[in-house]
Design a protein around this motif. Structure first.
Motif, short mmCIF file in Angstrom:
data_model
loop_
_atom_site.label_atom_id
_atom_site.label_comp_id
_atom_site.label_asym_id
_atom_site.label_seq_id
_atom_site.Cartn_x
_atom_site.Cartn_y
_atom_site.Cartn_z
N VAL A 72 2.06 74.96 17.97
CA VAL A 72 1.95 73.51 17.85
C VAL A 72 2.22 72.88 19.20
N GLN A 73 1.36 71.98 19.59
CA GLN A 73 1.56 71.24 20.84
C GLN A 73 1.99 69.81 20.50
N MET A 74 2.98 69.35 21.21
CA MET A 74 3.49 67.99 21.03
C MET A 74 3.27 67.23 22.33
N VAL A 75 2.57 66.11 22.25
CA VAL A 75 2.27 65.35 23.46
C VAL A 75 2.75 63.91 23.29
N GLU A 76 3.64 63.49 24.17
CA GLU A 76 4.18 62.13 24.12
C GLU A 76 3.37 61.20 25.01
N SER A 77 3.41 59.93 24.67
CA SER A 77 2.82 58.92 25.54
C SER A 77 3.75 58.70 26.72
N ARG A 78 3.23 58.02 27.72
CA ARG A 78 4.04 57.76 28.91
C ARG A 78 5.10 56.71 28.61
N GLY A 79 6.29 56.91 29.16
CA GLY A 79 7.35 55.93 29.03
C GLY A 79 7.16 54.83 30.05
N GLY A 80 8.26 54.38 30.63
CA GLY A 80 8.12 53.35 31.64
C GLY A 80 9.41 52.70 32.02
N LEU A 81 9.29 51.67 32.82
CA LEU A 81 10.43 50.88 33.30
C LEU A 81 10.45 49.56 32.54
N VAL A 82 11.59 49.26 31.96
CA VAL A 82 11.73 48.05 31.15
C VAL A 82 13.03 47.34 31.54
N GLN A 83 13.01 46.05 31.49
CA GLN A 83 14.23 45.29 31.76
C GLN A 83 15.14 45.31 30.53
N PRO A 84 16.42 45.19 30.74
CA PRO A 84 17.33 45.09 29.59
C PRO A 84 16.90 43.97 28.65
N GLY A 85 16.96 44.27 27.36
CA GLY A 85 16.50 43.31 26.36
C GLY A 85 15.02 43.43 26.04
N GLY A 86 14.31 44.21 26.82
CA GLY A 86 12.89 44.38 26.61
C GLY A 86 12.57 45.40 25.53
N ALA A 87 11.27 45.67 25.38
CA ALA A 87 10.81 46.57 24.33
C ALA A 87 9.81 47.57 24.89
N LEU A 88 9.73 48.69 24.23
CA LEU A 88 8.79 49.73 24.63
C LEU A 88 8.46 50.56 23.40
N ARG A 89 7.23 51.02 23.32
CA ARG A 89 6.82 51.87 22.19
C ARG A 89 6.37 53.22 22.70
N LEU A 90 6.94 54.26 22.14
CA LEU A 90 6.55 55.62 22.46
C LEU A 90 5.77 56.21 21.30
#
Length: 124
Positions: A2-20
């Motif tokens: 099984v291969q597991m591939v994540e999306s790219r993360g990133g740089l976010v400011q405190p209080g911000g949001a990000l989706r992986l």
């Protein structure tokens, strides 16, 4: 395999949001649970959240409860992690993982397959 591939993360400011996002491919038949783990700089990898794909049941670590939401699809074998109100202590590498176990706890030892990890940095 099984291969597991994540999306790219990133740089976010405190209080911000990000989706992986993460997709499992290969011999995915029988995968019941997918989850996310976090490794902060200089620390051990820790459980963040998990979802039982067939029922949609979810569970979270106390540190992210109310801020992060995990979702998944048992047809496509994908899992996502919506991270809101991010804090500097959320910085680190995020790994997605999957297991053939129906009942799992918070231990990474119960997971069979791992992604390569994606960097998330929360900073001004």
């Amino acid at each position: 395999q099984v291969q597991m591939v994540e999306s790219r993360g990133g740089l976010v400011q405190p209080g911000g949001a990000l989706r992986l996002s993460c997709a499992a491919s290969g011999r995915t038949f029988g995968i019941y649970t997918m989850g996310w783990f976090h490794q902060a700089p200089g620390k051990e990898r820790e459980f963040v959240a998990a979802i039982r794909l067939s029922t949609g049941r979810t569970w979270y670590s106390d540190s992210v409860k109310g801020r992060f939401t995990i979702s998944g699809d048992d047809i496509s074998n994908t899992v996502s992690l919506q991270m809101n109100n991010l804090k500097p202590e959320d910085t680190g590498i995020y790994y997605c993982a999957s297991t053939y176990l129906y009942y799992v706890d918070y231990s990474e030892a119960e997971y069979d397959h791992w992604g390569q990890g994606t960097q998330v940095t929360v900073s001004r």
